[in-house]
Scaffold this motif. Sequence first.
Motif, PDB file in Angstrom:
ATOM      1  N   GLU A   1       0.918  -1.193   0.010  1.00  0.00           N
ATOM      2  CA  GLU A   1      -0.149   0.208   0.149  1.00  0.00           C
ATOM      3  C   GLU A   1       0.766   1.371   0.143  1.00  0.00           C
ATOM      4  OE1 GLU A   1      -4.524   1.051   2.190  1.00  0.00           O
ATOM      5  OE2 GLU A   1      -2.713   0.566   3.133  1.00  0.00           O
ATOM      6  N   ASP A   2       1.713   1.211   1.087  1.00  0.00           N
ATOM      7  CA  ASP A   2       2.964   2.587   0.933  1.00  0.00           C
ATOM      8  C   ASP A   2       3.812   2.031   0.350  1.00  0.00           C
ATOM      9  OD1 ASP A   2       1.118   4.185   2.367  1.00  0.00           O
ATOM     10  OD2 ASP A   2       0.819   2.775   4.406  1.00  0.00           O
ATOM     11  N   PHE A   3       4.550   1.144  -0.782  1.00  0.00           N
ATOM     12  CA  PHE A   3       5.298   0.565  -0.832  1.00  0.00           C
ATOM     13  C   PHE A   3       5.551   0.367  -2.556  1.00  0.00           C
ATOM     14  CE2 PHE A   3       8.881  -2.448  -1.380  1.00  0.00           C
ATOM     15  CZ  PHE A   3       9.653  -1.646  -1.396  1.00  0.00           C
ATOM     16  N   VAL A   4       6.684   1.627  -2.975  1.00  0.00           N
ATOM     17  CA  VAL A   4       6.493   0.836  -5.092  1.00  0.00           C
ATOM     18  C   VAL A   4       7.602   0.287  -5.160  1.00  0.00           C
ATOM     19  CG1 VAL A   4       6.632   2.198  -7.229  1.00  0.00           C
ATOM     20  CG2 VAL A   4       4.832   2.585  -5.254  1.00  0.00           C
ATOM     21  N   PRO A   5       7.803  -0.772  -5.588  1.00  0.00           N
ATOM     22  CA  PRO A   5       9.030  -1.621  -5.342  1.00  0.00           C
ATOM     23  C   PRO A   5       9.950  -0.655  -5.976  1.00  0.00           C
ATOM     24  CG  PRO A   5       7.243  -2.311  -5.998  1.00  0.00           C
ATOM     25  CD  PRO A   5       6.687  -1.861  -5.562  1.00  0.00           C
TER      26      PRO A   5
END
Lengths: 104, 104
Positions: A71-75
């Motif tokens: 949810e709060d993490f773009v790879p």
Amino acid sequence: MTITLINTFVVPAAVEAEFVATWRSTIDHFRTAPGFIETRLHRNTGLQDTTYGYVNVARWESVAAYRAVFEDFVPAGQRIPGVVAHPGLFEVVAEVTAPAADPS
Amino acid sequence: MTITLINTFVVPAAVEAEFVATWRSTIDHFRTAPGFIETRLHRNTGLQDTTYGYVNVARWESVAAYRAVFEDFVPAGQRIPGVVAHPGLFEVVAEVTAPAADPS
């Protein structure tokens, strides 16, 4: 319900090594997360359609488990300039395996 | 070397039922073929990227085994008007599974 993330990537040759390296480091963010089952990163062999250089297929126990991590993490791999990702969430509608080998 | 076919499909809503039905019938063409391991047809849940409505992921023992079946055979699902397919052949470059559950 088990959910499958299938993420197709266009990866320019100039950033391919960086992409693979960051993908491996990203794994550490979720391999111990609740609900994570398995993931495979695939590289195109070039033998047929070459639209996508890499495809990641990851299985999770549920949509909620997946979302809790991302949810709060773009790879990091998706933040590399030139990389285009299509991260879709899928359900399995048909599964077929080869018949058991004939024991005779 | 094991090879993975990952085929991403754009499937117009009007032909979705026909697509799934023909995909299932196509299975009969290769489920007993030498070298076929397994295949999964995935349907997009609509919860994230929806570029591809369906994705097929199939594993074969070798490129040769795959080609022996598909050299002269275009799967029926790909012949439906409006369906766009990107059938790429991939190799696994990284595989990660969840750690074994803590027995304590």
